[in-house]
Design a protein around this motif. Structure first.
Motif, mmCIF file in Angstrom:
data_model
loop_
_atom_site.group_PDB
_atom_site.id
_atom_site.type_symbol
_atom_site.label_atom_id
_atom_site.label_comp_id
_atom_site.label_asym_id
_atom_site.label_seq_id
_atom_site.Cartn_x
_atom_site.Cartn_y
_atom_site.Cartn_z
ATOM 1 N N GLY A 151 -6.253 92.200 -21.735
ATOM 2 C CA GLY A 151 -6.012 93.159 -20.669
ATOM 3 C C GLY A 151 -4.784 92.806 -19.859
ATOM 4 N N SER A 152 -4.550 91.510 -19.660
ATOM 5 C CA SER A 152 -3.365 91.064 -18.917
ATOM 6 C C SER A 152 -2.085 91.395 -19.666
ATOM 7 C CB SER A 152 -3.443 89.557 -18.663
ATOM 8 O OG SER A 152 -4.517 89.250 -17.796
ATOM 9 N N VAL A 153 -2.117 91.276 -21.005
ATOM 10 C CA VAL A 153 -0.931 91.594 -21.801
ATOM 11 C C VAL A 153 -0.617 93.089 -21.712
ATOM 12 C CG1 VAL A 153 0.071 91.535 -24.113
ATOM 13 C CG2 VAL A 153 -1.434 89.677 -23.364
ATOM 14 N N ILE A 154 -1.659 93.917 -21.841
ATOM 15 C CA ILE A 154 -1.478 95.363 -21.735
ATOM 16 C C ILE A 154 -0.938 95.725 -20.349
ATOM 17 C CG2 ILE A 154 -2.685 97.583 -21.705
ATOM 18 C CD1 ILE A 154 -4.659 96.348 -23.737
ATOM 19 N N LEU A 155 -1.514 95.126 -19.325
ATOM 20 C CA LEU A 155 -1.071 95.386 -17.957
ATOM 21 C C LEU A 155 0.367 94.953 -17.749
ATOM 22 C CD1 LEU A 155 -2.039 96.399 -15.193
ATOM 23 C CD2 LEU A 155 -2.813 94.061 -14.689
ATOM 24 N N PHE A 156 0.753 93.829 -18.351
ATOM 25 C CA PHE A 156 2.123 93.325 -18.231
ATOM 26 C C PHE A 156 3.123 94.312 -18.815
ATOM 27 C CE2 PHE A 156 5.685 90.890 -20.052
ATOM 28 C CZ PHE A 156 6.157 90.241 -18.918
ATOM 29 N N HIS A 157 2.811 94.851 -19.983
ATOM 30 C CA HIS A 157 3.741 95.771 -20.640
ATOM 31 C C HIS A 157 3.777 97.139 -19.962
ATOM 32 C CE1 HIS A 157 5.181 93.420 -24.048
ATOM 33 N NE2 HIS A 157 3.957 92.934 -24.200
ATOM 34 N N LEU A 158 2.673 97.550 -19.356
ATOM 35 C CA LEU A 158 2.624 98.885 -18.741
ATOM 36 C C LEU A 158 3.048 98.897 -17.277
ATOM 37 C CD1 LEU A 158 -0.716 100.291 -20.228
ATOM 38 C CD2 LEU A 158 1.621 100.855 -20.909
ATOM 39 N N GLN A 159 2.775 97.806 -16.551
ATOM 40 C CA GLN A 159 3.009 97.827 -15.106
ATOM 41 C C GLN A 159 3.889 96.698 -14.599
ATOM 42 O OE1 GLN A 159 2.131 100.137 -13.028
ATOM 43 N NE2 GLN A 159 0.562 101.338 -14.057
#
Length: 491
Positions: free
Chosen positions: A250-258
């Motif tokens: 989830g942190s990786v997805i959040l990093f790339h999106l936000q």
């Protein structure tokens, strides 16, 4: 914290248990668990102090970058484990004569897989897959093979010695705090910080190896043992990959999106959840070897073990959630500063998620100890697919708050489903009425706190008092339970 239950004290079972296990009473195990809890609480204080220094020194962007590196390093270690640790611990509890051979074989497996996973992470970092975090991630990845030695604590767990892993965790926490303070005072950069992290893991690993020599001396690894471990652990390996996907990526997805700042807020909130897991960790440490040897128990004893574990898990999970919700604004401001104000809402949602996390500990531990692992694998894979899809949607719209909301829903599903599977594996029934009453009492306590705004120290005391009194009044935990876990009878 007390032990979730005890096995029967029939002479035949004690004879089969061997001298070391037979000499451990419910009271002795409870005292060891209490000592372990005290050490974990001290470690928790050290960990929060460390995170406070880190967050204030690095600010949200830098904290997000370093938190992402640690998240991926932890994910790599989880993948490398492949269910080996819990399989090894369960087998040592049942097959004491082969303990050294089982443990050494598990160590070889864990280290070999860790090297492969580390190579993959290093290649990804070298290719710039993680942007500005790649150099830090590359350094932290080096610690993954070293962390494989943590499987040695499986022997201590099987020997009813939960305090050993607590000692090692406290040592690591103190060393890491010293390293972080040193970097902050000397103005070192985040890459140097990552190298210090590797050094701390090296020292902790060496100490862990020395402690283990007194508990379960290593034997000669065996291909036959490796086959037996793989036969039991491969569903857990699949489950570990799925858990890593919904728990860490989830942190990786959040990093790339936000971006890094949102990861910083989310990670700041998640640190509380990571630290709070000392509660369920203390619960399942004695639960694992007890359940692993439960085949000789009668139906009544199995029901007692399941009931006490589930009720204690519910109280720990809901009680911790109530306190985190009550203290969320004060905790974030005090530990991280005003810049991390947006982390408050994610923390409240993650507090709700902690209820599911705790129940998941109980359910997964029971199923794994009994070898009922394929249903766990199916469940976690299905949940991981839904979770990742939901993360992309929620993170794009609400950032850290969206990620936390998805985590709360995910953990509730996992916790509920694994407890149901555990009840089936124990051929017993969950104490549904008592667990539901604990959830309701927690919700009512939070409602009272929202209606009556008070200074945070008063609010924290009120939350603990209201919830604790309500739990005792509802008989979710009784004096009979305390007598069981303080019994002088041998396990």
């Amino acid at each position: 914290m007390t032990s979730p239950g005890q096995t029967t004290d029939k002479p035949a079972q004690l004879a089969a248990a061997g001298p070391e296990q037979a000499s451990r009473s419910a009271r002795g195990l409870s005292m060891a668990t209490a000592v372990s809890l005290g050490l974990r609480l001290l470690g928790m204080a050290v960990g929060m102090a460390t995170n406070s220094v880190l967050a204030r020194y690095l600010n949200p962007d830098g904290f997000g970058v370093f938190a992402l590196a640690l998240t991926l390093g932890t994910a790599a270690a989880q993948v490398a484990d492949m269910g080996t640790t819990i399989t090894v611990s369960s087998r040592i509890a049942r097959e004491k004569a082969s303990a050294g051979r089982i443990l050494s074989t598990g160590l070889v497996i864990r280290t070999s897989v860790a090297l492969v996973v580390t190579l993959g992470l290093l290649v990804a970092a070298a290719g710039g897959l993680f942007g500005g975090s790649s150099s830090v991630i590359g350094v932290v990845a080096i610690a993954t093979p070293l962390s494989a030695a943590s499987i040695l604590t499986a022997g201590a767990t099987a020997r009813f010695r939960p305090e050993v892993s607590s000692v090692l965790a406290l040592i690591q926490g103190v060393l890491w705090l010293v390293a972080v303070v040193t970097i902050a005072r000397t103005g070192g950069d985040v890459v140097l910080l990552a190298w210090f992290f590797v050094a701390v893991v090296v020292v902790q690993t060496g100490i862990g190896v020395m402690i283990n020599r007194r508990l379960v001396p290593l034997g000669r690894p065996s291909w036959a043992e490796a086959g037996r471990i793989f036969a039991l652990s491969w569903p857990l390996a699949i489950s570990a990959l799925a858990v890593m996907a919904y728990y860490r990526l989830g942190s990786v997805i959040l990093f790339h999106l936000q971006g890094a700042a949102e990861v910083g807020y989310y990670s700041a909130a998640y640190k509380f959840l990571d630290v709070a897991q000392l509660g369920p960790a203390m619960l399942v440490a004695p639960l694992l070897p007890i359940v692993a040897t439960s085949a000789a128990m009668d139906a009544h004893r199995r029901k007692l073990v399941l009931s006490l574990a589930a009720r204690t898990g519910a109280v720990i999970g809901v009680g911790t959630a109530v306190l985190l919700i009550a203290l969320a604004p004060a905790l974030v401001t005090f530990l991280y500063g005003d810049d991390f104000g947006p982390a408050v809402t994610p923390l409240i949602l993650l507090a709700v998620a902690f209820v599911g996390v705790t129940l998941g500990y109980v359910g997964t531990t029971i199923c794994s100890a009994l070898g009922v692992v394929r249903p766990i694998a199916v469940l976690t894979v299905a949940v991981a697919v839904v979770n990742l899809a939901a993360q992309f949607w929620a993170c794009a719209r609400w950032g850290a708050t969206g990620a936390a909301a998805v985590a709360a829903g995910t953990e509730f599903v996992i916790g509920t489903a694994t407890c149901l599977l555990a009840a089936r594996a124990m051929t017993s029934r969950l104490p549904v009425r008592q667990m539901a009453s604990v959830l309701l009492l927690g919700a009512l306590t939070v409602l009272v706190l929202w209606l009556v705004r008070l200074p945070w120290p008063v609010e924290a005391g009120l939350a603990a008092g209201l919830f604790g009194t309500a739990v005792l009044a509802a008989r979710a935990i009784t004096l009979a339970d305390l007598r069981r876990v303080l019994s002088p009878k041998a396990l």
